[in-house]
Design an enzyme around this catalytic site. Structure first.
Site, PDB file in Angstrom:
ATOM      1  N   ASP A 169      -3.450  -0.516   5.700  1.00  0.00           N
ATOM      2  CA  ASP A 169      -3.044   0.575   6.334  1.00  0.00           C
ATOM      3  C   ASP A 169      -1.497   0.465   6.575  1.00  0.00           C
ATOM      4  O   ASP A 169      -1.146   1.251   7.235  1.00  0.00           O
ATOM      5  CB  ASP A 169      -3.773   1.257   7.321  1.00  0.00           C
ATOM      6  N   ASP A 209      -7.665   6.150  -0.456  1.00  0.00           N
ATOM      7  CA  ASP A 209      -6.550   6.147   0.515  1.00  0.00           C
ATOM      8  C   ASP A 209      -5.296   5.274   0.447  1.00  0.00           C
ATOM      9  O   ASP A 209      -4.229   5.527   0.611  1.00  0.00           O
ATOM     10  CB  ASP A 209      -7.313   6.090   1.860  1.00  0.00           C
TER      11      ASP A 209
HETATM   12  N1  GLY Z   1      -7.931   6.485   5.680  1.00  0.00           N
HETATM   13  C1  GLY Z   1      -8.836   6.943   6.475  1.00  0.00           C
HETATM   14  C2  GLY Z   1      -9.144   8.332   6.401  1.00  0.00           C
HETATM   15  O1  GLY Z   1      -8.463   9.057   5.488  1.00  0.00           O
HETATM   16  O2  GLY Z   1      -9.849   8.518   7.187  1.00  0.00           O
END
Ligand code: GLY
Length: 397
Positions: free
Chosen positions: A117, A177
């Site tokens: 992330d 994501d």
């Molecule tokens: N990356 C986590 C979400 O979109 O909740």
């Protein structure tokens, strides 16, 4: 922007929304009230006390309680990013000062190799800040973060690994994501001249393009790979209602992520995928009238099914960029309609709520019953970004 100009801009945007569309309840948007409300919400973000362990993530409303997280949480970069973007919208220096304070508290994350992330954390804070505060320190943090993120690249699989948890079940999981972390890598190459970051980002996008999409152009959430031969082992979900469902925010990450990949590579296949998933999303029969989706397209429609305003904001922002490459009016019209519906009393948090958030009605993790129908920090981030993009898009016309 001067305050008066800002009010004229927001007022115009709301007036357009009020004329063009009704809310899902059929009520007209009150432009005057919603206008004042947005500016009041901005003040709530400014008033929130700076504290390294208390990045605001979400908020339960009954009773009112702010969910606070440290910088290692995937959502930490959004709050500094929100302050930077409000500075861009209002021109008020106090937002810039607060943004700098919060951004500095994120710097430890440039060394965190336990997560994919990095883009969400570092690019939404330091990367956003660099637009309004040119300095070498922010650039150095971005480049080091890119180096750290690239330690998660596996050349057999040709992807960056997403999660480390569930390692006994998922050998090498990659979530849609993860497309959102590529902007950091592309920009790190532009800053440093080191093409390694760009190449890894482009390859990640290519492998994702090959394996993440269904024939109808919706995306799976999680694809699991074999680390020896790179074969796909499983296609599953984590935040959707079931493995074959269309998790709304995931569709948004795909539209936005492949638009970014096109921005840096000009690979037409990436643009085509962004457009195909956007078409799937915009024309879905289970998308409510106001364009704010339920948190999964496969949930039953109805007033009791929670929405996900974060998905709506993200898609609106992504579509403004997609419009800039394609000049297809349907993207701009849809993005504007959704943005105006978010920027109304139906989705702006009431003035009486004392928390550092702007929008309500987002859903974090439906299957875990976590953050259901709540204000969530990343919804605000993409909402503010969409407002800024709408502004520059209307200037270009
Ligand atoms: N990356 C986590 C979400 O979109 O909740």
């Amino acid at each position: 922007m001067k305050k008066n100009n800002f009010i004229v801009f927001i007022g115009f945007a709301l007036l357009f929304g009020a004329c063009k569309s009704n809310t899902n309840k059929g009520e007209k948007i009150s432009t005057t009230d919603a206008n004042g409300l947005l500016e009041k919400r901005f003040e709530n973000l400014l008033d929130y006390q700076v504290d390294a362990l208390s990045f605001p993530r979400s908020m339960s409303l009954n009773p009112e309680e702010i969910h606070k997280v440290p910088s290692k949480d995937w959502t930490s970069g959004f709050f500094p990013g929100n302050l930077w973007q409000i500075y861009a919208l209002t021109g008020k220096k106090e937002f810039k000062n607060k943004a700098m304070e919060w951004t500095a508290l994120m710097e430890d994350q440039q060394w965190n190799d336990k997560t994919h992330d990095m883009g969400f954390k570092i690019f939404c804070s330091f990367g956003e800040g660099l637009k309004y505060h040119e300095n070498q320190y922010y650039k150095d943090v971005i480049v080091q973060s890119a180096k750290t993120l690239c330690t998660r690249y596996n050349s057999n699989v040709k992807l960056l690994r997403s999660w480390d948890f569930n390692a006994d079940i998922w050998e090498f999981p990659v979530i849609i994501d993860n497309m959102m972390n590529l902007e950091l890598l592309f920009e790190a190459t532009k800053i440093s001249g080191d093409s390694t970051f760009h190449k890894i980002a482009e390859q990640h996008a290519k492998t994702t393009l090959n394996n993440h999409f269904r024939p109808d152009n919706s995306t799976y959430h999680v694809v699991v790979y074999d680390t020896i031969n790179g074969a796909v082992k499983q296609k599953v979900t984590h935040q959707g209602i079931h493995d074959e469902s269309s998790w709304a925010r995931g569709q948004g990450w795909a539209i936005y992520g492949f638009t970014i990949a096109y921005r840096y590579t000009k690979n037409k296949e990436f643009l085509d995928q962004a457009e195909a998933t956007a078409t799937y999303y915009m024309s879905h029969k289970n998308l409510p009238e106001d364009g704010i989706p339920y948190w999964d397209f496969d949930l039953p429609s109805g007033p009791d099914t929670p929405r996900d305003a974060s998905a709506a904001a993200l898609v609106s922002s992504g579509l403004f960029e997609l419009y800039s490459y394609t000049k297809k009016q349907s993207y701009s019209t849809f993005a504007t309609r959704v943005l105006n519906n978010l920027n109304s009393k139906n989705y702006l948090l009431e003035e009486s709520i004392n928390g550092p958030f702007i929008l309500k009605h987002s859903t974090g993790n439906g299957p875990k019953n976590d953050e259901i129908d709540e204000p969530i920090v990343y919804a605000d981030y993409y909402f503010l970004e969409a407002l800024l993009r709408q502004k520059s898009s209307s200037k270009e016309k």
